[in-house]
Design a protein around this motif. Structure first.
Motif, PDB file in Angstrom:
ATOM      1  N   ARG A 121      17.437  -0.027   4.991  1.00  0.00           N
ATOM      2  CA  ARG A 121      17.816   0.444   3.658  1.00  0.00           C
ATOM      3  C   ARG A 121      17.672  -0.673   2.631  1.00  0.00           C
ATOM      4  NH1 ARG A 121      21.657   5.054   4.364  1.00  0.00           N
ATOM      5  NH2 ARG A 121      22.465   4.599   2.287  1.00  0.00           N
ATOM      6  N   VAL A 122      17.935  -1.903   3.066  1.00  0.00           N
ATOM      7  CA  VAL A 122      17.798  -3.026   2.139  1.00  0.00           C
ATOM      8  C   VAL A 122      16.340  -3.164   1.699  1.00  0.00           C
ATOM      9  CG1 VAL A 122      18.044  -5.515   1.868  1.00  0.00           C
ATOM     10  CG2 VAL A 122      19.773  -4.232   3.119  1.00  0.00           C
ATOM     11  N   GLN A 123      15.413  -3.046   2.650  1.00  0.00           N
ATOM     12  CA  GLN A 123      13.991  -3.087   2.289  1.00  0.00           C
ATOM     13  C   GLN A 123      13.648  -1.946   1.338  1.00  0.00           C
ATOM     14  OE1 GLN A 123      11.574  -3.137   5.836  1.00  0.00           O
ATOM     15  NE2 GLN A 123      11.670  -5.363   5.989  1.00  0.00           N
ATOM     16  N   ALA A 124      14.250  -0.774   1.564  1.00  0.00           N
ATOM     17  CA  ALA A 124      13.983   0.376   0.697  1.00  0.00           C
ATOM     18  C   ALA A 124      14.444   0.095  -0.727  1.00  0.00           C
ATOM     19  CB  ALA A 124      14.665   1.623   1.248  1.00  0.00           C
ATOM     20  N   THR A 165       0.832  -1.196   0.000  1.00  0.00           N
ATOM     21  CA  THR A 165       0.000   0.000   0.000  1.00  0.00           C
ATOM     22  C   THR A 165       0.874   1.256   0.000  1.00  0.00           C
ATOM     23  OG1 THR A 165      -0.087  -0.041   2.417  1.00  0.00           O
ATOM     24  CG2 THR A 165      -1.866  -1.167   1.239  1.00  0.00           C
ATOM     25  N   ARG A 166       2.166   1.076  -0.147  1.00  0.00           N
ATOM     26  CA  ARG A 166       3.087   2.199  -0.136  1.00  0.00           C
ATOM     27  C   ARG A 166       3.053   2.919  -1.477  1.00  0.00           C
ATOM     28  NH1 ARG A 166       6.441  -2.151   1.958  1.00  0.00           N
ATOM     29  NH2 ARG A 166       6.458  -2.083   4.227  1.00  0.00           N
ATOM     30  N   VAL A 213      17.151   9.947   4.843  1.00  0.00           N
ATOM     31  CA  VAL A 213      17.025   8.489   4.833  1.00  0.00           C
ATOM     32  C   VAL A 213      16.009   8.052   5.889  1.00  0.00           C
ATOM     33  CG1 VAL A 213      18.205   6.312   5.312  1.00  0.00           C
ATOM     34  CG2 VAL A 213      19.322   8.048   3.909  1.00  0.00           C
ATOM     35  N   SER A 214      16.099   8.623   7.081  1.00  0.00           N
ATOM     36  CA  SER A 214      15.157   8.278   8.150  1.00  0.00           C
ATOM     37  C   SER A 214      13.724   8.616   7.753  1.00  0.00           C
ATOM     38  CB  SER A 214      15.525   9.028   9.436  1.00  0.00           C
ATOM     39  OG  SER A 214      16.772   8.601   9.923  1.00  0.00           O
ATOM     40  N   ARG A 215      13.540   9.769   7.100  1.00  0.00           N
ATOM     41  CA  ARG A 215      12.206  10.167   6.676  1.00  0.00           C
ATOM     42  C   ARG A 215      11.658   9.243   5.590  1.00  0.00           C
ATOM     43  NH1 ARG A 215      13.207  16.743   6.416  1.00  0.00           N
ATOM     44  NH2 ARG A 215      13.019  17.130   8.667  1.00  0.00           N
ATOM     45  N   VAL A 216      12.524   8.838   4.672  1.00  0.00           N
ATOM     46  CA  VAL A 216      12.105   7.917   3.610  1.00  0.00           C
ATOM     47  C   VAL A 216      11.610   6.606   4.222  1.00  0.00           C
ATOM     48  CG1 VAL A 216      12.949   6.459   1.725  1.00  0.00           C
ATOM     49  CG2 VAL A 216      13.542   8.886   1.776  1.00  0.00           C
ATOM     50  N   LEU A 217      12.397   6.044   5.122  1.00  0.00           N
ATOM     51  CA  LEU A 217      12.012   4.784   5.756  1.00  0.00           C
ATOM     52  C   LEU A 217      10.725   4.950   6.558  1.00  0.00           C
ATOM     53  CD1 LEU A 217      15.471   3.443   7.032  1.00  0.00           C
ATOM     54  CD2 LEU A 217      14.297   2.910   4.899  1.00  0.00           C
ATOM     55  N   LEU A 223       6.602  10.818  -0.813  1.00  0.00           N
ATOM     56  CA  LEU A 223       7.941  11.368  -0.664  1.00  0.00           C
ATOM     57  C   LEU A 223       8.082  12.674  -1.427  1.00  0.00           C
ATOM     58  CD1 LEU A 223      10.110   8.144  -1.233  1.00  0.00           C
ATOM     59  CD2 LEU A 223       9.183   9.012   0.925  1.00  0.00           C
ATOM     60  N   THR A 224       8.876  13.585  -0.891  1.00  0.00           N
ATOM     61  CA  THR A 224       9.211  14.804  -1.618  1.00  0.00           C
ATOM     62  C   THR A 224      10.146  14.441  -2.768  1.00  0.00           C
ATOM     63  OG1 THR A 224      11.176  15.275  -0.300  1.00  0.00           O
ATOM     64  CG2 THR A 224       9.068  16.117   0.528  1.00  0.00           C
ATOM     65  N   ALA A 225      10.366  15.382  -3.665  1.00  0.00           N
ATOM     66  CA  ALA A 225      11.261  15.135  -4.798  1.00  0.00           C
ATOM     67  C   ALA A 225      12.660  14.780  -4.310  1.00  0.00           C
ATOM     68  CB  ALA A 225      11.306  16.366  -5.707  1.00  0.00           C
ATOM     69  N   ARG A 226      13.131  15.476  -3.284  1.00  0.00           N
ATOM     70  CA  ARG A 226      14.466  15.203  -2.748  1.00  0.00           C
ATOM     71  C   ARG A 226      14.512  13.819  -2.112  1.00  0.00           C
ATOM     72  NH1 ARG A 226      19.378  16.561  -3.866  1.00  0.00           N
ATOM     73  NH2 ARG A 226      19.585  18.661  -3.049  1.00  0.00           N
ATOM     74  N   GLU A 227      13.467  13.445  -1.389  1.00  0.00           N
ATOM     75  CA  GLU A 227      13.425  12.127  -0.761  1.00  0.00           C
ATOM     76  C   GLU A 227      13.397  11.026  -1.800  1.00  0.00           C
ATOM     77  OE1 GLU A 227      11.096  13.598   3.306  1.00  0.00           O
ATOM     78  OE2 GLU A 227       9.988  12.684   1.655  1.00  0.00           O
ATOM     79  N   GLN A 228      12.742  11.268  -2.933  1.00  0.00           N
ATOM     80  CA  GLN A 228      12.751  10.278  -4.006  1.00  0.00           C
ATOM     81  C   GLN A 228      14.152  10.139  -4.596  1.00  0.00           C
ATOM     82  OE1 GLN A 228       9.570  10.406  -6.897  1.00  0.00           O
ATOM     83  NE2 GLN A 228       8.126  11.261  -5.416  1.00  0.00           N
ATOM     84  N   GLU A 229      14.887  11.240  -4.680  1.00  0.00           N
ATOM     85  CA  GLU A 229      16.275  11.168  -5.152  1.00  0.00           C
ATOM     86  C   GLU A 229      17.122  10.348  -4.181  1.00  0.00           C
ATOM     87  OE1 GLU A 229      16.751  15.429  -7.527  1.00  0.00           O
ATOM     88  OE2 GLU A 229      17.275  15.303  -5.408  1.00  0.00           O
ATOM     89  N   VAL A 230      16.901  10.565  -2.895  1.00  0.00           N
ATOM     90  CA  VAL A 230      17.643   9.816  -1.884  1.00  0.00           C
ATOM     91  C   VAL A 230      17.305   8.331  -1.974  1.00  0.00           C
ATOM     92  CG1 VAL A 230      17.899   9.435   0.603  1.00  0.00           C
ATOM     93  CG2 VAL A 230      17.899  11.765  -0.304  1.00  0.00           C
TER      94      VAL A 230
END
Length: 209
Positions: free
Chosen positions: A198-201, A145-146, A186-190, A151-158
């Protein structure tokens, strides 16, 4: 800063060898040893290590189940004799920060613990590509469901950089920002995607196309 490590392995000789290697590094301190998964979980909750070096097959509670219970308590580095199989896939789904094969040399093990403690994910170099391809091909137990749109544009880049296996320092260099800022992203993305590591990401990014 000293990195506190808990070692969990049911084979006493193997466990002693791992402890000897890790205690030999000036910046690492083994704060506990566990002989099974239940003991590993209990000791981690009490001792609050930075990293748990975890075997997969152990009595009473296996490493996969133990890793799942340690989400938010400590980062888990799986150290296993297995290559690509259901145990490794299960460990990654459970939130392991990464895994190494037990044929990794001493320097490689020490470096891996340091990487995981810094918040970077790690997979044994020899199996990285095969692992991700095989893992991504496995059907998810539940439909995801994700949505990347949270994510913001910057978070998508990360996230894209994480999926390429870049460390925080490498992401900071590529995206021209401070490493501390990278860690925050990275913390916000997760957090936004409800992921544990990070592996799951990286796997989620691959599965999302």
């Amino acid at each position: 800063m000293t990195i506190k490590v808990l070692v969990a392995d049911d084979h006493a000789a193997v466990r002693a060898g791992i402890v000897l290697i890790l205690d030999g590094a000036a910046d690492l301190e083994v704060v506990g040893e566990a002989a099974d998964g239940e003991q590993a979980v209990a000791m981690a909750r009490e001792l609050r290590p930075d990293v748990v070096v975890m075997d997969i097959r152990m009595p009473r509670l296996d490493g996969i189940s133990a890793t799942r219970e340690l989400a938010g308590v400590a980062d888990v580095l799986i150290l296993t004799t297995f290559d690509i199989d259901e145990y490794v896939f299960g460990a990654l789904r459970a939130g392991a920060a990464g895994f190494l094969l037990k044929n990794t040399d001493a320097d490689g093990l020490v470096d891996a613990v340091r990487l995981v403690a810094r918040g970077d994910g790690l997979i044994s170099p020899g199996v990285t590509r095969k692992l991700i391809n095989a893992f991504a091909a496995q059907p998810a137990r539940q439909p995801s469901t994700r949505d990347l749109s949270v994510l913001t544009a910057r978070e998508q880049e990360v996230l894209a950089c994480i999926a390429r296996g870049l460390s925080n320092a490498e992401i900071a260099g590529e995206l021209d920002m401070a490493e501390a800022t990278t860690k925050t992203h990275v913390s916000r993305v997760l957090g936004k995607l409800g992921l544990k590591s990070r592996v799951q990401a990286a796997i989620f990014y691959s599965e999302s196309g």
